[in-house]
Structure formats: C-alpha cells, structure tokens
Design an enzyme around this catalytic site. Sequence first.
Site, PDB file in Angstrom:
ATOM      1  N   GLU A 178       0.828  -1.212   0.000  1.00 22.78           N
ATOM      2  CA  GLU A 178       0.000   0.000   0.000  1.00 22.78           C
ATOM      3  C   GLU A 178       0.861   1.260   0.000  1.00 22.78           C
ATOM      4  OE1 GLU A 178       0.014  -2.316   2.335  1.00 22.78           O
ATOM      5  OE2 GLU A 178      -1.793  -3.515   1.949  1.00 22.78           O
ATOM      6  N   ALA A 229       5.108  -9.785 -17.829  1.00 18.17           N
ATOM      7  CA  ALA A 229       5.869  -9.456 -19.035  1.00 18.17           C
ATOM      8  C   ALA A 229       4.995  -9.413 -20.290  1.00 18.17           C
ATOM      9  CB  ALA A 229       6.993 -10.468 -19.221  1.00 18.17           C
ATOM     10  N   GLY A 285       7.198  -5.384  -6.334  1.00 17.94           N
ATOM     11  CA  GLY A 285       6.871  -3.954  -6.373  1.00 17.94           C
ATOM     12  C   GLY A 285       6.291  -3.522  -7.709  1.00 17.94           C
ATOM     13  N   ASP A 298       2.388  -3.103  -7.574  1.00 20.25           N
ATOM     14  CA  ASP A 298       2.000  -1.877  -6.858  1.00 20.25           C
ATOM     15  C   ASP A 298       2.291  -0.655  -7.732  1.00 20.25           C
ATOM     16  OD1 ASP A 298       1.624  -3.660  -4.728  1.00 20.25           O
ATOM     17  OD2 ASP A 298       3.692  -3.379  -4.067  1.00 20.25           O
TER      18      ASP A 298
HETATM   19  O1  KDG Z   1       3.782  -6.020  -3.556  1.00 23.93           O
HETATM   20  C1  KDG Z   1       5.018  -5.979  -2.921  1.00 23.93           C
HETATM   21  C2  KDG Z   1       4.809  -6.380  -1.507  1.00 23.93           C
HETATM   22  O2  KDG Z   1       4.422  -7.712  -1.463  1.00 23.93           O
HETATM   23  C3  KDG Z   1       6.017  -6.236  -0.671  1.00 23.93           C
HETATM   24  O3  KDG Z   1       6.463  -4.913  -0.716  1.00 23.93           O
HETATM   25  C4  KDG Z   1       5.834  -6.631   0.769  1.00 23.93           C
HETATM   26  O4  KDG Z   1       3.703  -5.717   1.282  1.00 23.93           O
HETATM   27  C5  KDG Z   1       4.428  -6.688   1.243  1.00 23.93           C
HETATM   28  C6  KDG Z   1       3.913  -7.958   1.652  1.00 23.93           C
HETATM   29  O5  KDG Z   1       3.158  -7.967   2.620  1.00 23.93           O
HETATM   30  O6  KDG Z   1       4.199  -8.958   1.005  1.00 23.93           O
END
Ligand code: KDG
Length: 316
Positions: free
Chosen positions: A36, A229, A255, A258
């Site tokens: 988030e 991809a 990441g 997100d």
């Molecule tokens: O989307 C990336 C996240 O998975 C990572 O930053 C860590 O938020 C996280 C998680 O709980 O896995």
Amino acid sequence: MPDVITIGETLAAFAPVESVRLRYASGFRMRIAGAESNTAIGLQKLGCSTGWISRLGDDEFGAFVLNSIRSEGVDTTGVHIDPSRRTGVMFKQPLANNETEVSYYRDGSAASALSPDDIDAASIANAKLLHVTGITPALSKSCHRTIVHAMDIAAKNRTPVSFDPNIRLKLWKETEFHPILTELIARSNILMLGMEEAEILFSTKSVEQIFQAVFKFGSITHLALKDGANGSYAGTSTDYLHIPPHPCKCIDPVGAGDGYNAGFLFGLLEGMDIEQCGKIGNIVGALATETKGDIEGYPSRKYLEQLLQKKQNIFR
Ligand code: KDG
C-alpha cells in the site's frame, strides 16, 4: 487533506548485497516494503497527494519505515506508533530467473494490531480515492475489520475504492481466503488483479471469462488485469483491451504490481481513458522491475511524460 488514502503494513525489508543463499550472505541492504505504501509512493512521485495509515513499533525499524515514506512526500499523520509491539521485518531471497522468495517476521507486529479506531474517517471522506489490498485482512481479524470499516466510510461518502487482492499464501496460511477477498471485491469500485490471482479467485485463465466474472460484482466500474511481461488488460463493464508491455530489463519483480496500480490510478485520477491508464500502469510496473527495491524505479511525472512522448533524455 491527501487525495488518495492507503492503509496497510510496511516492513523493513532486507536483501543480501550479493545474490547468494541468505545463510552465506555477509551484507544486507535495508529497504522498505509494503504494497500500500508502494502504491502511495508511486502516486506521489507522479504528482498526486497521498496519505498512508498504519501502525509502527517505537523502534529503529519503525523510524526507518516512517522516515522513508515521509521523505517521498506521503502524508504520515495517520501513522500510530505502538510502544508495545515491534515493526515487522522481512527478508528477500534472490532466486534463479530473477525471482524472489520472501520470508516474513511480522506475526504480532504493530501493524497487525491495526483497528478501526486508527482510521480518521474525515481523511477517507475527503479523499478522491481509497486504495487497500488483500494483504491487510490476512494479518489479523482486527486488520480485516479495519479494512471493512474504511470501505464502509468510503461507501457512505462516495469515495471510490480500489482494491488489489495481492494474494500472499504465506500470510493466509490455513485460512480460507476466497470468501473474504470476494466480499472485499464486492465492496470495491476499481479492481487491480494479477493474472495468477484471477485464476485463483475465478478458476479460469480466460481473459474474457475473468472480465465477465468481475463485472458481475455490480460495484466494479474498472478492472486492470496485470499479466507481467505480457502487459495488461484494462476495461470497463462494456469493453476491454490488451495493452502491450513496456520493455524492461527485470532484476527484481517485487513492487511491479503496486507500481502498475499507481500508474493506472494516476491515469484515472487525471481523467485519462482506460488505454492510457493501462499504458502508464505498464510503464511504472516495468520500471519497478529494473531496481532491487520495490519503489526506487517508479518514475517522476516528468520522466513519465518523456517516456510517453518518446523523448530522449539529455544527460550532458
Ligand atoms: O507487492 C510488494 C509487496 O508484497 C512487498 O512490498 C511486501 O507488502 C508486502 C507484503 O506484505 O508482502
């Protein structure tokens, strides 16, 4: 008040400096990781005003997470410091083919004690968007109640809700998560879904069937279906289209989803059409994979505009 509010846990994330098994690692690099706050940072870099609601321990990792997110310009006035619990941490294990395995050390963390009392209703009521994920309800019952409460506030005040199920099997463990995530999708307006998650939730790989299944939830107005991809699909209840991927050299995919969310939601907030939203989502997601951290690759608005206009960077 911020235009976009996000809620969730952010961890101090450790990755070995060299790509070796963790048992042989002699040095680690510490970064932040949290789906988030990643999306909030991605949006903030593109010029949106964002706020992040969470809990952190009164410890060095909590200070690190808070400083890192605040330094990106995200409003952190909704962060509560809990002296009785620790900030969660995680470790990243680099694997072959640029994949990454994660190990969580977050049970009983400060953020896992998030409760509805932590939510400032006015911040959601006055926002243009509330963004939440399926990670938070997996952390604890009170975290689940917090997300439902936030969605209720949004619904009462006509603040659109975007939701990414972000299925983390390591967090759900034995819990039957289908009904929980389905209920949260039914309370959302914009659904950000990974292709593998769509298959888990709707038992099909067919893009057409996924779109049909999602728009049976009357609340959903937009769906972004992220296919790594291969690019993404984006649409509304009447139509959808495929958006080809943005080229990149992936070194760490964590990441990217997100980042896609940040790009797509930025487009929607700017009133862009669905194709442009998906294109920006693809760009931000692709750039995220080119760095080892979750958020370092997310572009500024200026860089995004250069890419959209296919302008060359002038370095000297
Ligand atoms: O989307 C990336 C996240 O998975 C990572 O930053 C860590 O938020 C996280 C998680 O709980 O896995």
